[in-house]
Design an enzyme around this catalytic site. Structure first.
Site, PDB file in Angstrom:
ATOM      1  N   GLY A   2     -49.096  17.175 -32.338  1.00  0.00           N
ATOM      2  CA  GLY A   2     -48.695  18.411 -31.669  1.00  0.00           C
ATOM      3  C   GLY A   2     -49.015  19.645 -32.487  1.00  0.00           C
ATOM      4  CG  HIS A  38     -53.782   7.956 -35.230  1.00  0.00           C
ATOM      5  ND1 HIS A  38     -52.926   7.589 -36.250  1.00  0.00           N
ATOM      6  CD2 HIS A  38     -53.296   9.113 -34.732  1.00  0.00           C
ATOM      7  CE1 HIS A  38     -51.954   8.482 -36.356  1.00  0.00           C
ATOM      8  NE2 HIS A  38     -52.162   9.418 -35.441  1.00  0.00           N
ATOM      9  CB  SER A  44     -46.990  10.217 -35.246  1.00  0.00           C
ATOM     10  OG  SER A  44     -47.702   9.948 -36.433  1.00  0.00           O
ATOM     11  CB  CYS A  80     -52.410  12.203 -38.079  1.00  0.00           C
ATOM     12  SG  CYS A  80     -51.589  12.885 -36.617  1.00  0.00           S
ATOM     13  N   GLY A 134     -47.716  11.168 -39.551  1.00  0.00           N
ATOM     14  CA  GLY A 134     -46.267  11.327 -39.519  1.00  0.00           C
ATOM     15  C   GLY A 134     -45.845  12.360 -38.492  1.00  0.00           C
ATOM     16  CD  GLU A 185     -54.299   4.370 -37.136  1.00  0.00           C
ATOM     17  OE1 GLU A 185     -53.443   4.792 -36.346  1.00  0.00           O
ATOM     18  OE2 GLU A 185     -55.108   5.119 -37.729  1.00  0.00           O
TER      19      GLU A 185
END
Length: 369
Positions: A301, A343, A51, A257, A229, A345
């Site tokens: 972002g 996130h 990312s 995300c 990503g 994870e």
């Protein structure tokens, strides 16, 4: 090399502002969007997170490199950031299970890094003036030459980057005899996401970023995953079409995300580039279903337009960022679909958000019954 006699280096921002520092010993000039991460640890995971592709990372923690690197603590097989800016770079490291020093790790991949920068002033400047393109140079390139080159660097807004980090061929992760089969669309997927799915008895086939619904469906999966990503989600029109078809068939889907943003766009809900974005491991999120709080890892972002999401009859907001009220999670009322902007994870809580993977498995179980 004598570390006390390191070459001078500079960071040039797109608005002409210059910050001075020293090279860690790798010569070169690199460009990217400058951003900062507020995490106090986990720098290797940050550097290898897809990312962050195309971005110059400013570490707000004062010490970088002090615990070295470990070949197991990566989110991808290579460094993804364009370059590093930090205050104190540790050439010596101390940790029992480190496999290399950070400088040696950077040298293997020729990553340009600049240290001895006043990162407190730099982070404050970015907070006030927003994310922008920048250059770091350790090879003596003049400011005037850097300005000319920097002017040619494309802005992140409108930039498609998943193609730069996604797998080019499908691959498998996990036990073929696992209970669940997952088709994962790799927009820049992190290894720890795959580990979390494997831990929950999933066998995953990971597909390139531009795979169609028919490609993903060919695996005959029990559920679909849309990954994180880099870059702007808007140009990912194939991924949006794939998401639309998954939803048309009401099959279980979970997005994280960038995958979260793709699901919004697939339903006509806009995304926008944030002034600074959220990057760190201490971001507070409120679960609007339970009322509970979560400490989360975030790295984005772009965000989903909250006003449009609130007006959409098929969606509800499930999570919000406590600091600014931005959308941190959503689900569809009439489809087997949910997603989060953060996130789970990464587990900075450490386990505050891990239930989301369990929720995905529960949704799959319900669809199978």
């Amino acid at each position: 090399m004598k570390y006390s006699n390191r070459n001078k280096a500079i960071l040039l921002l797109a608005d002409g502002t210059v910050f001075h520092g020293k090279s860690i010993g790798i010569e070169g000039t690199v460009f990217g969007e400058v951003c900062f991460n507020t995490g106090m640890t986990g720098y290797q995971e940050i550097f290898t997170d897809p990312s962050y592709f195309g971005q110059i990372m400013v570490a707000s923690n004062a010490h970088i490199g002090n615990y070295g690197t470990n070949e197991e603590e990566v989110e991808a097989d290579r460094i993804m950031i364009s370059g590093l800016v930090c205050k104190n770079f540790s050439f010596n490291h101390s940790r029992v299970n480190s496999t290399d020093g950070l400088k040696e790790y950077f040298e293997k991949q020729n990553l340009v890094a600049i240290s001895d920068v006043d990162t407190r002033a730099l982070v404050s400047y970015i907070r006030d003036n927003g994310a922008m393109n920048a250059a770091i140079s350790t090879d003596g390139t003049s400011v005037e030459d850097l300005k000319k080159q920097l002017a040619e660097v494309p802005n992140m807004d409108g930039l498609e980057l998943s193609s730069k980090v996604s797998t080019t061929e499908p691959y498998f992760v996990g036990n073929p005899d696992a209970k669940y089969k997952i088709s994962a669309l790799d927009l820049g997927i992190k290894k720890n996401i795959l580990r979390n799915l494997v831990k929950r008895d999933c066998y995953i086939k990971v597909f390139p970023y531009n795979s169609t619904y028919e490609d993903l469906r060919s695996f005959n999966p029990d559920g679909y995953f849309l990954s994180n990503g880099p870059g702007d989600p808007a140009p990912l029109v194939v991924a949006q079409d794939t998401a639309k078809k998954i939803l048309e068939n009401n099959e279980p889907v979970f997005g994280i995300c960038l995958g979260h943003q793709v699901l919004a766009l697939a339903n006509g809900i806009s995304t926008y580039k944030m002034f600074n974005g959220h990057r760190g491991i201490n971001h507070p999120v409120r679960n609007m279903i339970t009322g509970e709080g979560e400490i989360t890892s975030q790295n984005h972002g772009f965000a989903v337009v909250r006003e449009e999401l609130e007006k959409h009859p098929d969606f509800e907001i499930t999570h919000e960022h406590v600091n600014d009220g931005t959308v941190a999670g959503m689900r569809m009322k009439n489809k087997n679909c949910f997603s989060v902007q953060y996130h789970p994870e990464a587990s900075p809580g450490p386990h505050d958000a891990s239930y989301l993977f369990d929720q995905f498995i529960e949704n799959i179980q319900k669809a199978k019954n």
